[in-house]
Design an enzyme around this catalytic site. Sequence first.
Site, PDB file in Angstrom:
ATOM      1  N   HIS A 244      21.790  -6.759  -7.787  1.00 41.49           N
ATOM      2  CA  HIS A 244      21.311  -5.538  -8.434  1.00 41.49           C
ATOM      3  C   HIS A 244      20.564  -4.480  -7.808  1.00 41.49           C
ATOM      4  CE1 HIS A 244      17.316  -7.436  -9.376  1.00 41.49           C
ATOM      5  NE2 HIS A 244      16.730  -5.944  -9.288  1.00 41.49           N
TER       6      HIS A 244
ATOM      7  N   ASP B 136      23.186 -12.837  -9.128  1.00 33.64           N
ATOM      8  CA  ASP B 136      22.507 -11.442  -8.535  1.00 33.64           C
ATOM      9  C   ASP B 136      22.326 -11.691  -7.061  1.00 33.64           C
ATOM     10  OD1 ASP B 136      21.165  -9.516  -8.590  1.00 33.64           O
ATOM     11  OD2 ASP B 136      19.554  -9.980  -9.684  1.00 33.64           O
TER      12      ASP B 136
ATOM     13  N   SER C  48      12.436  -7.124  -6.083  1.00 30.08           N
ATOM     14  CA  SER C  48      13.395  -7.903  -6.139  1.00 30.08           C
ATOM     15  C   SER C  48      14.251  -8.002  -4.692  1.00 30.08           C
ATOM     16  CB  SER C  48      14.733  -6.883  -7.058  1.00 30.08           C
ATOM     17  OG  SER C  48      14.401  -7.238  -8.142  1.00 30.08           O
ATOM     18  N   GLY C  49      15.212  -9.040  -4.873  1.00 26.92           N
ATOM     19  CA  GLY C  49      15.994  -9.199  -3.492  1.00 26.92           C
ATOM     20  C   GLY C  49      15.188 -10.087  -2.419  1.00 26.92           C
TER      21      GLY C  49
END
Length: 453
Positions: free
Chosen positions: A248, A295, A391-392
């Site tokens: 994402h 994701d 995120s990530g």
Amino acid sequence: MFTGGMCIEGLESSCVDPLRLREDDLAEGWKNRVLAHRFELLITSCIIVVLTLALSIGLGVGLSCVGKFRCGSSSQCISTFAQCDGVVHCENEEDELGCVRLSGRSSVLQIQRKGEWKTVCSEDWNNWLGISACKQLGYSRYVESFFISLTSIEQDLQTSLVSINLSQSQIIKLQNAAAFSKTQCSSGLVTTLKCLECGSRPQYSTRIVGGNISKPGQFPWQVSLHYKSEHLCGGSIITSRWILTAAHCVYGFEDSSLWAVHVGLTEQLIHGAQSLTVESIVYHSRYRHRGLDYDIALMKLARPLVFNGLVEPICLPNYGEEFTEGTMCWISGWGATEEDGETSVVLRSAMVPLISTKTCNQPEIYKGLISSLMICAGYLEGGIDSCQGDSGGPLACEDSSVWKLVGATSWGSGCALRNKPGVYTRITKSLSWIHKHMEKEEAHDTPELSTDN
Ligand code: ARG
């Protein structure tokens, strides 16, 4: 045709005059025709429905390749026995990718032959085979092979065994070497493989006790991903050329020239931090926009990183490895320090326990939203969590002094709320996607491999 008038006695209404009769007749004719037409229509639509059903089932079976191997995202299906048999059958060569994996706690080498995974015995093993296996996992290097007792590994890895024999000194694909199925390894030993020195923190002194502001070298695999010069997401170094992040983060932003990977830093905006350009970006082919599953994405760096203690790769976990509930792991990032807050200038980190999927799917928590491709971590009482901008980034767990990437920060409801822990992409479920992708690129970068096979 009846034209005369007649009446049935005593029944006025049954009197029929010729004109009425003709009208009635006409109406009746119309009615019949309409009925017949409707009937035809019904039959036709039935046929259409049946045909569409048959077609879609046929197409579905064709596309899903029931009982067969599907060549990547193409519609081509081949027999499962043709998979990893040393001969290319798929147009995209997918059938000869992903034929090697490392399994269980000890990184036991397994090869896939004709659709079946087999553990490799130590007999006849040599460094050429080690280099070959690492290349097939997408690594450009090889560290060492060592042998451990068959009985010391997980039960399910002990059942199907193979020994591989390679007479020449060369790099091949393991499925091209002579292989002998075994019921026992004659040496009693199996092969384990290491392709990369990873998961260590040579520049981090554990004597420094800090709150939740990270020290240099504490998370040397942590990177900051900048899009148009702004921190957007976190990521983890998994090899000198590859960064793992969340799908994402890159979905819709796939123009690699607009990204920069900042490594070896704890504070943003510090000049002199190493910034690298991105050669290519790929996210999982099954990731869907705004979806929660798959994701995961990879960024390939334009040039390899130099590891120096402040910049180090984290180890990928092995196939089938399980991380138990309650294990304390670490999350880190420059994300917001409160919901809807700004991203942080300093790299922050927190220790969080892993939460079982069963618990995380409870009605008061995520109500069944957690799939097998995700892993929850955090505190049900709230207060400590990852947040927007993290995120990530890594969910990293230390396992016998080796750090492993167990998750990549993916989503959560709000941040640090009660009963709403962080949700991370479960890396063990995407290993074959990661390695296949790296393997494809590795074959690209070393053409002698792709021409041999
Ligand atoms: N999706 C967020 C990001 O893009 C990460 C959210 C993590 N949320 C959480 N509550 N742990 O940065």
